[in-house]
Scaffold this motif. Structure first.
Motif, PDB file in Angstrom:
ATOM      1  N   UNK A 137      26.632 -41.315  41.595  1.00 25.14           N
ATOM      2  CA  UNK A 137      25.421 -42.084  41.875  1.00 25.14           C
ATOM      3  C   UNK A 137      25.724 -43.559  41.664  1.00 25.14           C
ATOM      4  N   UNK A 140      24.924 -47.569  47.117  1.00 27.29           N
ATOM      5  CA  UNK A 140      23.793 -47.639  48.034  1.00 27.29           C
ATOM      6  C   UNK A 140      24.110 -48.598  49.158  1.00 27.29           C
ATOM      7  N   UNK A 153       9.620 -50.884  43.667  1.00 24.53           N
ATOM      8  CA  UNK A 153       9.511 -51.501  42.346  1.00 24.53           C
ATOM      9  C   UNK A 153      10.481 -50.968  41.315  1.00 24.53           C
ATOM     10  N   UNK A 154      11.636 -50.499  41.755  1.00 20.06           N
ATOM     11  CA  UNK A 154      12.641 -49.991  40.822  1.00 20.06           C
ATOM     12  C   UNK A 154      13.977 -50.670  41.059  1.00 20.06           C
ATOM     13  N   UNK A 155      14.711 -50.879  39.973  1.00 18.65           N
ATOM     14  CA  UNK A 155      16.052 -51.448  40.078  1.00 18.65           C
ATOM     15  C   UNK A 155      17.071 -50.325  40.242  1.00 18.65           C
ATOM     16  N   UNK A 224      29.514 -39.337  37.024  1.00 20.38           N
ATOM     17  CA  UNK A 224      28.104 -39.082  37.315  1.00 20.38           C
ATOM     18  C   UNK A 224      27.477 -40.329  37.915  1.00 20.38           C
TER      19      UNK A 224
ATOM     20  N   UNK B 458       9.611 -38.525  36.632  1.00 18.87           N
ATOM     21  CA  UNK B 458       9.534 -39.973  36.786  1.00 18.87           C
ATOM     22  C   UNK B 458      10.691 -40.391  37.699  1.00 18.87           C
ATOM     23  N   UNK B 459      10.477 -41.398  38.541  1.00 20.77           N
ATOM     24  CA  UNK B 459      11.581 -41.838  39.411  1.00 20.77           C
ATOM     25  C   UNK B 459      12.862 -42.161  38.644  1.00 20.77           C
ATOM     26  N   UNK B 464      21.271 -37.882  41.267  1.00 24.46           N
ATOM     27  CA  UNK B 464      21.963 -37.461  42.475  1.00 24.46           C
ATOM     28  C   UNK B 464      22.410 -36.014  42.299  1.00 24.46           C
ATOM     29  N   UNK B 468      24.074 -37.639  34.046  1.00 29.23           N
ATOM     30  CA  UNK B 468      23.768 -39.069  33.998  1.00 29.23           C
ATOM     31  C   UNK B 468      23.807 -39.716  35.381  1.00 29.23           C
ATOM     32  N   UNK B 469      23.755 -38.894  36.416  1.00 28.27           N
ATOM     33  CA  UNK B 469      23.886 -39.464  37.770  1.00 28.27           C
ATOM     34  C   UNK B 469      22.542 -39.993  38.272  1.00 28.27           C
ATOM     35  N   UNK B 470      21.886 -40.785  37.439  1.00 28.20           N
ATOM     36  CA  UNK B 470      20.565 -41.303  37.806  1.00 28.20           C
ATOM     37  C   UNK B 470      20.673 -42.286  38.956  1.00 28.20           C
ATOM     38  N   UNK B 471      19.647 -42.265  39.788  1.00 30.90           N
ATOM     39  CA  UNK B 471      19.640 -43.104  40.977  1.00 30.90           C
ATOM     40  C   UNK B 471      19.159 -44.511  40.635  1.00 30.90           C
ATOM     41  N   UNK B 472      18.161 -44.602  39.759  1.00 31.25           N
ATOM     42  CA  UNK B 472      17.545 -45.891  39.437  1.00 31.25           C
ATOM     43  C   UNK B 472      17.780 -46.210  37.970  1.00 31.25           C
ATOM     44  N   UNK B 473      17.830 -47.496  37.664  1.00 32.79           N
ATOM     45  CA  UNK B 473      18.143 -47.869  36.283  1.00 32.79           C
ATOM     46  C   UNK B 473      16.973 -48.521  35.554  1.00 32.79           C
ATOM     47  N   UNK B 474      15.923 -48.856  36.255  1.00 34.71           N
ATOM     48  CA  UNK B 474      14.801 -49.462  35.547  1.00 34.71           C
ATOM     49  C   UNK B 474      13.654 -49.769  36.487  1.00 34.71           C
ATOM     50  N   UNK B 475      12.483 -49.936  35.906  1.00 35.82           N
ATOM     51  CA  UNK B 475      11.325 -50.317  36.709  1.00 35.82           C
ATOM     52  C   UNK B 475      11.162 -51.825  36.658  1.00 35.82           C
ATOM     53  N   UNK B 476      10.632 -52.380  37.710  1.00 34.13           N
ATOM     54  CA  UNK B 476      10.366 -53.813  37.736  1.00 34.13           C
ATOM     55  C   UNK B 476       8.945 -54.027  37.253  1.00 34.13           C
TER      56      UNK B 476
END
Lengths: 426, 488
Positions: A137, A140, A153-155, A224, B458-459, B464, B468-476
């Motif tokens: 992951x 992109x 709204x996400x980083x 990962x 939660x997003x 993936x 730990x293969x998370x797609x997003x790292x934080x909310x704005x």
């Protein structure tokens, strides 16, 4: 069987190309007109391009993407143009039957007198590059990252390397920096950027983000989530030079490695496509080689500025409306347009000469295949030079437009082949 | 206490689960990954081999030929696409021609039907894309293609329907023989007691064996790299084209997948770490070079992805199937299952299930539910079927993945059916969404939103492929930077 609804003009896509085409088609008299859009709102990719810089040529103003789109959407609304969103076109046939599906209406078939293809383009994915490494992951395409940030709204990451220096990649370098991410480098395999010069200045230089020309990513690490990439210099054959590798610890790799016209519908319908542009072969009225099917915007060839997309698409809208109403000018002879030295993807690829002898301005649009300084653009008709324009600099990132006036067209007369080329001697 | 714990939800573990699910009892599958087919079963050639190249008398030969004969019916029963496209094994010189003659003899001895030798010209008459340098060819009409992860999913779905439980993210850390009989299986997430334990752990099958027995086996992971091409580029061959095999396996093949994409590969490299599924410049170059030898018309500009899979090669070279030597009664295994493991899985599962049932003295259920048919993909429907599907479920009107024409209805089904998808790759393997030429550039954010809407995730939790293969790292946050300047 499904009922077929008969329309004069059906436009596939309500991005900037489809909207401008629709407005021009209505202005030219097409009353029964429908724009089909797969997203829930019109505007296309502009809706996620919240930076400014749009509309300088067309409106003499710096607009954001949504503002630029809003102007055309408003015009469409005022003109009563029917834009059906949430609707995906599944096929277009050679006899201009357009089949679409939507959540609200199910399957629908429209019989159109003229169809305008305005589907835009998509980003080239990582797989197409076959970069070695893991498939973790954190990788992109730049536009996908833009959607996560600007629309959702996400980083998508914190420490970023950008591969490719296309405009979306450059814009995202700035966007992610402003949002608190660290952009380590923008890596470009070519000796020049494929993006606009103003974006290099405003999105990289202003933020001290290095642009590594003639470099590429040679390895991708991380089981990962992405943990790092290896970047190496490339030689003249674009092959990595051993010993030049350096590692970047990053959790995100954004790809901005090219845009591909989204032409699956055209291909399925048998519209011949041009290898150099990835779009349809068209004439000066943007008609493909399938009568009654027109193409404009990034599905025809990838533009640098939306302003030019809108301008080109107005021509397609007008031509399609005239075709639908039986008012398209009769043509007799066709002149071929060719790419000469240093030129790539000239559109249109052919110019139809009108039977009534009337001529209008003809616009040739193309890109150069390299950076050229103090050179000249030369147009030849069957080998004889008919136009020469001196240019201080030409770069592949910026589209070149050459306008052939009616006077010039008359001079060219009945030549069979026009060739556009760069003369490096100037 | 359950009756059996299957360790590993690859194609063998799931096929076994599906067989055991027909017996009365409580059955549990523990899988280290976040989904079925997380290891070798998600990334291999997808060939149902006829069985000509395993040594006569080996377990590989026995299970391959038996499994291959079962395949058409197994796939049909589970609703998984399967196509008997045939194979050619090609030779480029007289020495390789002799290898083909040996394979013919061996194949007949193994019981493979319809094998015959062809000249290079005869082969090219049927397969126009083949190199002019091919001098001879072994025709293998019984060879077939199948999607390995769809087969695994098919088994898992029906197993779940039969009451088998699947628990994911469970790395087995220890297995204790209980004094009163049976076992305690400890994992990263808990412990379970079982009367039998079945080691189907693929590349980890040596580690699991060592938890149950003093007689070690050694898995040497072998990585194979592949190129996959855009379906729209077509496939220059109808059959699976092998080259004469060497000691590292069957060599580089050129084949259509069951879905019609061109696939070339694999390389074969022994690696220390079974989870190291990276592709390498060398491995990919090797695949290109070998594949070009077979067929010059490879559309390299239409590659959509490269990937690597790891095969669990046991150093002695044969499958290990049955009770675990040196372990307490009730310990079973299917270990060292490398190629032709996909082909052999139905037969291995059938044998093991019978052995386990006999050991436990459990009987078959009176009624086993028919597999719930998989949804017909929207992409394969005609107009009338599409309209009918939409009338029943308007989510068919929302095309989420446009390259592969996957609708929201199919994605919701993938999430909500038993053993449902919980990650982007899980959705991909179940629906093909994001598997096309844009590789998810457009649809990934939409799939992420659907996963969140349907599961309440939660997003920021969406991965993936688990871990730990998370797609997003934080909310704005709206207060932060430019985040406040836009309306959405």
């Amino acid at each position: 069987m499904l009922n077929e609804k008969h329309l004069q003009v059906v436009i596939v896509g309500a991005g900037p190309a489809g909207l401008s085409a629709a407005i021009a088609a209505r202005e030219s008299g097409a009353e029964r007109l429908l724009v089909l859009e797969r997203e829930e709102q019109p505007g296309g990719i502009l809706q996620q391009c919240i930076h400014n810089g749009f509309g300088l040529h067309r409106f003499s103003q710096e607009l954001t993407g949504p503002e630029y789109a809003w102007r055309d959407i408003e015009t469409c609304r005022e003109m009563g143009i029917d834009i059906q969103t949430g609707t995906t076109v599944l096929s277009v046939s050679r006899d201009r039957k357009v089949t679409a599906i939507s959540r609200k209406r199910g399957l629908e078939v429209f019989q159109a007198d003229a169809v305008i293809l305005a589907m835009g383009c998509r980003e080239r994915p990582r797989g197409a590059l076959a970069t070695p490494g893991t498939r973790c992951a954190g990788i992109y395409s730049a536009g996908t990252a833009q959607k996560y940030i600007n629309l959702m709204g996400y980083m998508p990451g914190r420490r970023v390397v950008i591969l490719g220096s296309g405009d979306i990649g450059l814009i995202m370098a700035r966007r992610m920096t402003l949002q608190g991410a660290k952009v380590l480098a923008c890596v470009e395999i070519m000796p020049y950027s494929s993006g606009l010069n103003r974006n290099i200045v405003q999105c990289l230089n202003d933020y001290n983000i290095p642009l590594l020309l003639e470099h590429t990513v040679t390895d991708i690490r991380g089981r990962e989530r992405l943990e790092g990439v290896t970047v190496a210099k490339v030689d003249q054959n674009r092959q990595p030079v051993p010993g030049t590798e350096r590692n970047f610890d990053c959790d995100t790799l954004l790809l901005s490695v090219g845009l591909i016209p989204e032409n699956e519908l055209a291909r399925d319908c048998g519209v011949p496509l041009c290898g150099a542009t990835g779009g349809a072969f068209v004439d000066e009225r943007l008609q493909t080689e399938v009568p009654g099917i027109f193409a404009c915007g990034n599905v025809l060839h990838v533009h640098d500025l939306v302003d030019y997309v809108s301008e080109e698409s107005r021509l397609a809208g007008q031509a399609a409306a005239e075709w639908a109403m039986g008012r398209a000018p009769k043509t007799e002879k066709v002149m071929q347009v060719q790419d000469g030295f240093g030129v790539r993807g000239t559109v249109p690829q052919r110019i139809a000469l009108r039977a009534d002898g009337e001529t209008e301005n003809v616009h040739l649009m193309f890109r150069t295949s390299n950076v050229f300084r103090d050179c000249a653009l030369v147009l030849t008709a069957d080998g004889a030079e008919v136009l020469r324009q001196k240019k201080r600099i030409l770069t592949p990132g910026e589209m070149v437009k050459l306008t052939l006036s009616p006077q010039l067209m008359e001079k060219i007369g009945t030549a069979r082949t026009l060739t556009v080329a760069v003369d490096v001697q100037g | 206490m359950v009756d059996g714990i299957i360790i590993g939800a690859g194609v063998v573990g799931c096929a076994l689960a599906e067989r055991l699910g027909r017996y009365n009892g409580e059955w549990l599958v523990l899988e280290a990954g976040e989904d079925v087919a997380s290891g070798a079963s998600k990334a291999n050639s997808g060939i149902v081999h006829a069985g000509f190249d395993a040594a006569p008398g080996s377990r590989k030969a026995y299970y391959n030929v038996r499994g291959a004969r079962m395949y058409a019916a197994e796939a049909a029963r589970l609703g998984v696409p399967y196509r008997r496209n045939g194979a050619y094994v090609v030779a480029f010189d007289s020495e390789e021609t002799r290898v083909l003659e040996e394979l013919l003899r061996q194949g007949k001895q193994n019981g493979v039907e319809d094998l015959r030798l062809l000249t290079g010209d005869e082969a090219r008459a049927k397969e126009k894309g083949l190199s002019v340098e091919i001098v001879a060819c072994l025709d293998v009409p019984q060879s077939a293609v199948v999607s390995p992860y769809e087969m695994t999913l098919g088994y898992a779905y029906h197993a779940a329907q039969c009451g088998v439980r699947f628990i994911f993210g469970q790395q087995v850390t220890g297995i204790d023989g209980d004094p009163e009989g049976g076992f305690t299986v400890r994992t990263s997430g808990g412990s379970w007691r079982a009367r039998t334990v079945i080691n189907c752990a693929g590349c980890a099958s040596d580690k699991v064996r060592a938890m149950m027995s003093g007689e070690p086996i050694r898995i040497i992971p072998r990585r194979g790299e592949y190129y996959l091409f855009d379906m729209a580029a077509g496939c220059p061959v109808e059959r699976t084209i092998f080259q004469a095999p060497g000691k590292m396996g069957k060599g580089v093949l050129v084949t259509p997948t069951v879905h019609g994409n061109l696939l070339i590969g694999p390389s074969a490299e022994e690696i220390p770490d079974a989870e190291d599924t990276r592709t390498t410049a060398e491995g990919l170059a090797f695949v290109r070079e070998k594949a070009f030898k077979t067929c010059q018309a490879l559309p390299m500009n239409r590659v959509i992805t490269t990937f690597a899979g790891v095969r669990a090669h046991e150093q002695k070279g044969d499958f290990l199937v049955g009770p675990v030597p040196g372990a307490a009664p009730g310990a079973f295994e299917a270990a060292g299952i490398e190629s032709p493991g996909l082909s052999s899985a139905p037969a291995i599962a059938e044998d093991l299930a019978e052995q386990i049932a006999a050991y436990l003295q459990c009987v078959q259920k009176d009624r086993v539910p028919e597999p719930v048919p998989l949804l017909k993909p929207f992409s394969e429907m005609d107009s009338a079927q599409r309209q009918a599907a939409w009338e029943k479920n308007p989510a068919y009107g929302n095309l989420v993945c446009r390259c592969e024409q996957v609708t929201e209805a199919e994605i919701l089904d993938a999430i909500h059916r038993p053993v449902g998808a919980r990650s982007l790759d899980g959705v991909k393997r179940r629906t093909r969404a994001s598997m096309g030429r844009c590789q998810g550039g457009f649809c990934t954010p939409r799939i992420l939103e659907l996963l969140c809407r349907e599961t309440g995730m939660d997003p920021l939790e969406v991965t993936k492929c688990g871990g730990e293969s998370r797609v997003l790292t934080g909310a704005i946050s709206p207060e932060q930077g430019e985040g406040s300047t836009y309306a959405e």
